[in-house]
Design an enzyme around this catalytic site. Structure first.
Site, mmCIF file in Angstrom:
data_model
loop_
_atom_site.group_PDB
_atom_site.id
_atom_site.type_symbol
_atom_site.label_atom_id
_atom_site.label_comp_id
_atom_site.label_asym_id
_atom_site.label_seq_id
_atom_site.Cartn_x
_atom_site.Cartn_y
_atom_site.Cartn_z
ATOM 1 N N GLU A 155 2.458 -8.908 15.078
ATOM 2 C CA GLU A 155 1.658 -9.393 16.202
ATOM 3 C C GLU A 155 1.905 -10.893 16.414
ATOM 4 O O GLU A 155 2.092 -11.357 17.519
ATOM 5 C CB GLU A 155 0.191 -9.116 15.908
ATOM 6 C CG GLU A 155 -0.638 -9.073 17.162
ATOM 7 C CD GLU A 155 -2.080 -8.728 16.840
ATOM 8 O OE1 GLU A 155 -2.342 -8.265 15.714
ATOM 9 O OE2 GLU A 155 -2.929 -8.943 17.715
ATOM 10 N N ARG B 117 0.814 -1.221 0.000
ATOM 11 C CA ARG B 117 0.000 0.000 0.000
ATOM 12 C C ARG B 117 0.846 1.270 0.000
ATOM 13 O O ARG B 117 0.374 2.331 -0.423
ATOM 14 C CB ARG B 117 -0.994 -0.035 1.162
ATOM 15 C CG ARG B 117 -2.211 -0.864 0.800
ATOM 16 C CD ARG B 117 -3.112 -1.094 1.971
ATOM 17 N NE ARG B 117 -2.733 -2.295 2.680
ATOM 18 C CZ ARG B 117 -3.094 -2.581 3.931
ATOM 19 N NH1 ARG B 117 -3.827 -1.742 4.610
ATOM 20 N NH2 ARG B 117 -2.729 -3.700 4.481
HETATM 21 P P1 AMP Z 1 2.639 -1.556 12.136
HETATM 22 O O1 AMP Z 1 3.924 -2.221 11.768
HETATM 23 O O2 AMP Z 1 2.031 -2.146 13.385
HETATM 24 O O3 AMP Z 1 2.765 -0.052 12.265
HETATM 25 O O4 AMP Z 1 1.589 -1.887 10.998
HETATM 26 C C1 AMP Z 1 1.785 -1.323 9.778
HETATM 27 C C2 AMP Z 1 1.049 -1.964 8.629
HETATM 28 O O5 AMP Z 1 0.032 -2.893 8.987
HETATM 29 C C3 AMP Z 1 0.403 -0.838 7.883
HETATM 30 O O6 AMP Z 1 1.217 -0.471 6.808
HETATM 31 C C4 AMP Z 1 -0.936 -1.378 7.463
HETATM 32 O O7 AMP Z 1 -0.849 -1.737 6.095
HETATM 33 C C5 AMP Z 1 -1.193 -2.597 8.319
HETATM 34 N N1 AMP Z 1 -2.207 -2.369 9.363
HETATM 35 C C6 AMP Z 1 -2.009 -2.464 10.709
HETATM 36 N N2 AMP Z 1 -3.147 -2.221 11.404
HETATM 37 C C7 AMP Z 1 -4.100 -1.942 10.490
HETATM 38 C C8 AMP Z 1 -5.494 -1.581 10.572
HETATM 39 N N3 AMP Z 1 -6.157 -1.455 11.737
HETATM 40 N N4 AMP Z 1 -6.154 -1.345 9.417
HETATM 41 C C9 AMP Z 1 -5.520 -1.451 8.226
HETATM 42 N N5 AMP Z 1 -4.220 -1.792 8.074
HETATM 43 C C10 AMP Z 1 -3.508 -2.044 9.193
#
Ligand code: AMP
Length: 181
Positions: free
Chosen positions: A103, A66
């Site tokens: 996660e 994305r």
């Molecule tokens: P993080 O590494 O936890 O910051 O997660 C980043 C990636 O996970 C982002 O680039 C999103 O594409 C995806 N992501 C995490 N949580 C969500 C959410 N609630 N809704 C949509 N995409 C998410």
């Protein structure tokens, strides 16, 4: 002007929330409805460019997949190069890689070794920052090649997950926040 939370309500009106995807308790912020609308897509890319307008950068880097959607048009509009940060195993030339915790389990992302160099100032683009784990890994990758991270720009920030704190030494611009819902 470089600030956060620009056009927040308007952008939110294009973003769809899907409860319990991909697992129970997650509110998935779906940008397909944002980019699936011509005005929404343009507003999103223009807002990112505006938020980064005071940032000095010469390269845009986006994370699969994305980050490509928003990063490529932003770079094109500014007449700047676009660099791919991809999941492991997709890039054909010599790469550097960085692993980070998700996660459940781990993920590894890669960049071509010759995609940025010392002296480059890189604007990192993604759709969303949640825990900041992905963003932090992208920052480390860019820096491992000797380049500097000028700023990070995303459409959506989930402040409850404290991604901004994880990358507190860096400028982060986000247009839309979702907290506690
Ligand atoms: P993080 O590494 O936890 O910051 O997660 C980043 C990636 O996970 C982002 O680039 C999103 O594409 C995806 N992501 C995490 N949580 C969500 C959410 N609630 N809704 C949509 N995409 C998410």
């Amino acid at each position: 002007m470089a600030d956060n939370y620009r056009n927040e309500e308007k952008l939110k009106s294009y973003i769809r929330t899907i409860p319990d995807f991909p697992s129970a308790g997650i509110q998935f912020r779906d940008i397909t409805t944002l980019i699936g609308d011509g005005d929404g897509f343009k507003l999103a890319v223009d807002t990112m460019a505006e938020m980064a307008s005071d940032v000095e950068y010469n390269v845009v880097a986006g994370a699969e997949s994305r980050g490509f959607i928003f990063g490529a048009p932003l770079a094109y509009n500014e007449g700047k190069p676009f660099v791919l940060i991809r999941k492991k195993g997709k890039l054909p030339a010599e790469t550097v890689e960085m692993s980070y915790d998700l996660e459940y389990g781990q993920a590894t992302i890669e960049m071509h070794k010759d995609s940025v160099k010392k002296g480059d100032k890189v604007l990192i683009v993604d759709d969303l920052i949640a825990t900041g784990g992905t963003t932090e890994a992208m920052i480390k990758l860019v820096e491992s090649l000797g380049a500097e991270v000028a700023a990070v720009v995303v459409i959506i920030e989930l402040p409850d997950l404290k991604g901004r704190e994880k990358i507190s030494g860096y400028k982060l611009y986000s247009a839309v926040r979702y907290s506690g819902d």
